[in-house]
Design a protein around this motif. Structure first.
Motif, PDB file in Angstrom:
ATOM      1  N   UNK A  63       0.828  -1.195   0.000  1.00  0.00           N
ATOM      2  CA  UNK A  63       0.000   0.000   0.000  1.00  0.00           C
ATOM      3  C   UNK A  63       0.871   1.257   0.000  1.00  0.00           C
ATOM      4  N   UNK A  64       1.920   1.240   0.826  1.00  0.00           N
ATOM      5  CA  UNK A  64       2.829   2.386   0.847  1.00  0.00           C
ATOM      6  C   UNK A  64       3.490   2.586  -0.507  1.00  0.00           C
ATOM      7  N   UNK A  65       3.883   1.490  -1.117  1.00  0.00           N
ATOM      8  CA  UNK A  65       4.526   1.575  -2.438  1.00  0.00           C
ATOM      9  C   UNK A  65       3.562   2.138  -3.466  1.00  0.00           C
ATOM     10  N   UNK A  70       1.640   6.547  -6.854  1.00  0.00           N
ATOM     11  CA  UNK A  70       0.581   7.496  -7.237  1.00  0.00           C
ATOM     12  C   UNK A  70       1.052   8.938  -7.045  1.00  0.00           C
ATOM     13  N   UNK A  71       1.734   9.187  -5.899  1.00  0.00           N
ATOM     14  CA  UNK A  71       2.248  10.535  -5.626  1.00  0.00           C
ATOM     15  C   UNK A  71       3.254  10.962  -6.683  1.00  0.00           C
ATOM     16  N   UNK A  72       4.141  10.036  -7.026  1.00  0.00           N
ATOM     17  CA  UNK A  72       5.139  10.346  -8.056  1.00  0.00           C
ATOM     18  C   UNK A  72       4.476  10.613  -9.405  1.00  0.00           C
ATOM     19  N   UNK A  73       3.497   9.803  -9.735  1.00  0.00           N
ATOM     20  CA  UNK A  73       2.801   9.988 -11.003  1.00  0.00           C
ATOM     21  C   UNK A  73       2.081  11.337 -11.052  1.00  0.00           C
ATOM     22  N   UNK A  74       1.413  11.682  -9.910  1.00  0.00           N
ATOM     23  CA  UNK A  74       0.721  12.969  -9.851  1.00  0.00           C
ATOM     24  C   UNK A  74       1.703  14.131  -9.969  1.00  0.00           C
ATOM     25  N   UNK A  75       2.844  13.996  -9.267  1.00  0.00           N
ATOM     26  CA  UNK A  75       3.856  15.047  -9.322  1.00  0.00           C
ATOM     27  C   UNK A  75       4.407  15.183 -10.730  1.00  0.00           C
TER      28      UNK A  75
END
Length: 251
Positions: A63-65, A70-75
């Motif tokens: 889940x953390x991964x 997702x955070x990296x993709x959004x950024x």
């Protein structure tokens, strides 16, 4: 009456046991999954704590991964959007700048073209004026005139007209008769000019310095030439008196 096995105490006990049973089933299910992934010749001895906790730990890391991905993709998407917006703005600015530069160049080119056209028109008009002037002078020079006082005056008047020198036939004729009686070779050897060494000569009794200063191009440099003498004298009278017509005595 026998005790109801579903009394509150029993329900609490059964509820606890029920929870244990459910946990056991979940553990057995997880163990079955892990066991099925282990080769047949491998040892399968696993403690209950290890079997029950391993799937929970794995799910948390996953889940953390996922969250990190997702955070990296959004950024990354935000950076891409920002870069695209900046590129679009830079392109629009460059296009506007190029358009303004092109407009300025076109305006400058149009101004140069207009100036060149105006200059060409001025040169053309000037050339036409010179051509017309030469044509008038040529026509006056090559026109046939009688070789007498009447012819000399008429030829002089045509040249004067081409050169813009005022004067009339009567004004010229009147002054010629008074000054020389119509003799183109007349010379005054007795007045003050003669005493000073510059006697008056020709039809209109012009002294050499005056003839030289007011000589009209296209005529002879001979002071005794009838047409040259009349035209130079008329040019002098126009400068000093406005016209030979205004001269009624020695001038």
């Amino acid at each position: 009456m026998p005790k109801n096995p579903f009394t509150r105490g029993h329900r609490r006990e059964l509820s606890k046991r029920h929870k244990i049973a459910v946990a056991g089933v979940a553990t057995l299910g997880a163990a079955a999954v892990v066991f099925s992934a282990v080769p047949g010749n491998a040892e399968t001895t696993t403690s209950e704590a290890t079997v029950s906790s391993a799937p929970v730990k794995y799910s948390s890391e996953q889940l953390k991964s996922r969250q990190a991905d997702v955070s990296e993709q959004l950024a990354a998407k935000a950076l891409q959007s920002k870069a695209a917006a900046e590129a679009k703005a830079a392109k629009a600015h460059a296009e506007a700048k190029a358009k303004a530069k092109a407009a300025a160049a076109a305006k400058k080119k149009a101004a140069h073209a207009a100036a060149a056209k105006k200059a060409a028109q001025a040169r053309k008009a000037k050339a036409a004026s010179r051509a017309a002037h030469r044509a008038k002078l040529k026509a006056a020079v090559h026109k046939s005139y009688a070789n007498n006082l009447d012819g000399w005056i008429k030829e002089s008047l045509d040249i004067m007209k081409a050169k813009g020198i005022p004067g009339s036939y009567n004004g010229l004729h009147r002054n010629i008769i008074r000054e020389s009686s119509g003799n183109p070779n007349a010379i005054n050897n007795w007045d003050i000019n003669a005493i000073n060494g510059i006697p008056s000569k020709g039809l209109l009794q012009v002294i050499p310095p005056t003839f030289k200063a007011y000589h009209v191009p296209g005529t002879s440099w001979n002071i005794y030439d009838p047409v040259a003498n009349i035209t130079a004298a008329a040019n002098y009278a126009a400068d000093k008196y406005g016209s030979m017509d205004n001269v009624n005595s020695a001038y």
